[in-house]
Design a protein around this motif. Structure first.
Motif, mmCIF file in Angstrom:
data_model
loop_
_atom_site.group_PDB
_atom_site.id
_atom_site.type_symbol
_atom_site.label_atom_id
_atom_site.label_comp_id
_atom_site.label_asym_id
_atom_site.label_seq_id
_atom_site.Cartn_x
_atom_site.Cartn_y
_atom_site.Cartn_z
ATOM 1 N N UNK A 341 -51.978 -24.990 -29.525
ATOM 2 C CA UNK A 341 -50.946 -24.551 -28.590
ATOM 3 C C UNK A 341 -51.611 -24.402 -27.216
ATOM 4 N N UNK A 342 -50.814 -24.116 -26.193
ATOM 5 C CA UNK A 342 -51.361 -23.905 -24.852
ATOM 6 C C UNK A 342 -51.274 -22.424 -24.521
ATOM 7 N N UNK A 343 -52.375 -21.866 -24.028
ATOM 8 C CA UNK A 343 -52.430 -20.455 -23.667
ATOM 9 C C UNK A 343 -51.450 -20.148 -22.540
ATOM 10 N N UNK A 344 -50.755 -19.030 -22.655
ATOM 11 C CA UNK A 344 -49.789 -18.640 -21.636
ATOM 12 C C UNK A 344 -50.405 -18.410 -20.277
ATOM 13 N N UNK A 345 -51.690 -18.033 -20.239
ATOM 14 C CA UNK A 345 -52.358 -17.785 -18.958
ATOM 15 C C UNK A 345 -52.319 -19.012 -18.054
ATOM 16 N N UNK A 346 -52.188 -20.204 -18.631
ATOM 17 C CA UNK A 346 -52.114 -21.425 -17.828
ATOM 18 C C UNK A 346 -50.857 -21.471 -16.968
ATOM 19 N N UNK A 347 -49.839 -20.678 -17.326
ATOM 20 C CA UNK A 347 -48.553 -20.720 -16.640
ATOM 21 C C UNK A 347 -48.375 -19.572 -15.649
ATOM 22 N N UNK A 348 -49.488 -18.904 -15.338
ATOM 23 C CA UNK A 348 -49.462 -17.853 -14.346
ATOM 24 C C UNK A 348 -50.082 -16.571 -14.869
ATOM 25 N N UNK A 349 -50.577 -15.764 -13.940
ATOM 26 C CA UNK A 349 -51.283 -14.535 -14.313
ATOM 27 C C UNK A 349 -50.401 -13.572 -15.088
ATOM 28 N N UNK A 350 -49.088 -13.609 -14.845
ATOM 29 C CA UNK A 350 -48.187 -12.681 -15.535
ATOM 30 C C UNK A 350 -47.855 -13.123 -16.953
ATOM 31 N N UNK A 351 -48.369 -14.294 -17.374
ATOM 32 C CA UNK A 351 -47.968 -14.885 -18.660
ATOM 33 C C UNK A 351 -49.059 -14.790 -19.718
#
Length: 387
Positions: A341-351
């Motif tokens: 899967x792709x880490x949520x951090x890649x979609x912004x610091x709040x993710x």
């Protein structure tokens, strides 16, 4: 002596989703069986194309704005979807994927030091593309409203980038939200760059409301879209940009200096088979959107919530009670369960507390195996779990 690198490019990070998928390719090359929930593409049953009938011109350069017939077909397609006419000669340019379209639009609009507002969760390339233009990305944490975007407008703001339908949540902006964004653009002289590459991935019989429907004269709106993404042929790299004549003239210059033209043979094939490609892929798109709902239900049954949305082939799943950050969670999931899967951090610091789950590249039985692994790892790493 080693070559000196550009400090700007050296400061960029790799595109997280692509980096993760390159790891999957390497693991598979070594014989590993990886359940791939990280790929940003849909695997459809696509007939192998034949180029025999296209003629010798298909092997050579085409007009730098794109094959004329394909521009005509895309203009009609957009008009039918948005209700606004498009001049195929002056208001559309076909390029090598929508990613290039977004970057060329930013390059043509942004001066050094200009600010570009990008709401989170954001697509992983937006901030770095802004930086490559010497601009400054200004993010809005997830859960923010259009008024939160408005609150970040300053005299240096040049553009707002929106993704609709949204990668990774699948959320569609409402007509009221789109109208408010256009009001902001009018009030402050902003460009509204709308990335609509998932416009086909909405529930069956529900209309997609294009950003361009509220700016028929394209005074401030730039639409970026993709045949590659929408029709399950991501490797073909065929995207397009719709904008006012003046901006199209500017991005055409960039196209001429960067790639000359989009791949002629693929564009010619798509032009001559446009309706057949749509007829083939649309039923598969609708089946995939329905599958997305089933996967979301499977996650919910195990107590894993996803951010609201009903379109695209992604889910943005909360790690909830897990003690792991999103990057550590994705690493653990890949190494222990062979699920990517792709880490949520890649979609912004709040993710940080999320992961992106793509349901486009695996059969449903393997998707559900991947879901079980995600839920098991959340349970195993939850606060108070016995390890």
């Amino acid at each position: 002596m080693a070559l000196r690198h550009s400090t700007l490019v050296d400061s960029l990070s790799e595109a997280a989703s692509i980096k993760q998928n390159n790891r999957v390719y390497d693991l598979r090359a070594d014989g590993a069986d990886v359940i791939t929930l990280s790929l940003g593409e849909a695997f459809f049953d696509i007939p192998t194309p034949s180029f025999d009938e296209l003629g010798p011109a298909a092997h050579h350069y085409s007009h730098s704005r794109g094959v004329p017939l394909l521009r005509q077909k895309l203009a009609k397609y957009h008009e039918e979807g948005s209700g606004t006419p498009v001049d195929p000669d002056r208001e559309i340019m076909i390029t090598a994927g929508s990613k290039a379209a977004v970057f060329m639009a930013l390059t043509a609009l942004v001066e050094p030091g200009d600010e570009v507002i990008v709401p989170e969760p954001l697509w992983v390339s937006y901030p770095d593309q802004v930086r490559l233009c010497r601009g400054i990305p200004v993010t809005v944490p997830w859960g923010g409203t259009v008024e939160d975007i408005a609150a970040r407008v300053t005299p240096r703001t040049r553009a707002v980038v929106i993704n609709n339908p949204h990668n990774p949540t699948g959320r569609r902006l409402t007509a009221a939200e789109l109208r408010r964004l256009h009001e902001l653009a009018d009030e402050h002289g902003l460009a509204l760059i709308a990335d609509e590459v998932y416009s086909e991935f909405v529930p069956d019989h529900e209309p997609f409301v294009s950003t361009g429907a509220f700016d028929p004269d394209r005074e401030h709106t730039v639409i970026c879209n993709s045949m590659s993404k929408n029709f399950g042929i991501s490797g073909w790299r065929v995207g397009y940009l719709i904008a006012g004549e003046g901006l199209i003239e500017q991005v055409t210059k960039l196209q001429q200096h960067l790639v000359t033209c989009a791949p002629t043979i693929l564009c010619q094939y798509l032009a001559e088979n446009f309706e057949a490609v749509l007829a083939s892929t649309r039923p598969q798109i609708h089946a995939m959107v329905e599958r997305r709902g089933r996967v979301a239900a499977a996650l919910a049954a195990r107590g894993v919530e996803c951010l609201p949305g009903d379109s695209t082939f992604y889910l943005f799943a909360s790690l909830g009670r897990s003690s792991l950050g999103s990057t550590e969670f994705a690493e653990e999931l890949l190494s222990r369960y062979r699920v990517s899967v792709v880490a949520g951090a890649a979609y912004g610091a709040s993710c940080e507390g999320f992961i992106r789950v793509s349901i486009g590249a695996e059969p449903e039985d393997r998707l559900l195996r991947g879901v079980r692994a995600i839920c098991d790892l959340i349970d195993e790493t939850s606060t108070g779990a016995v390890r």
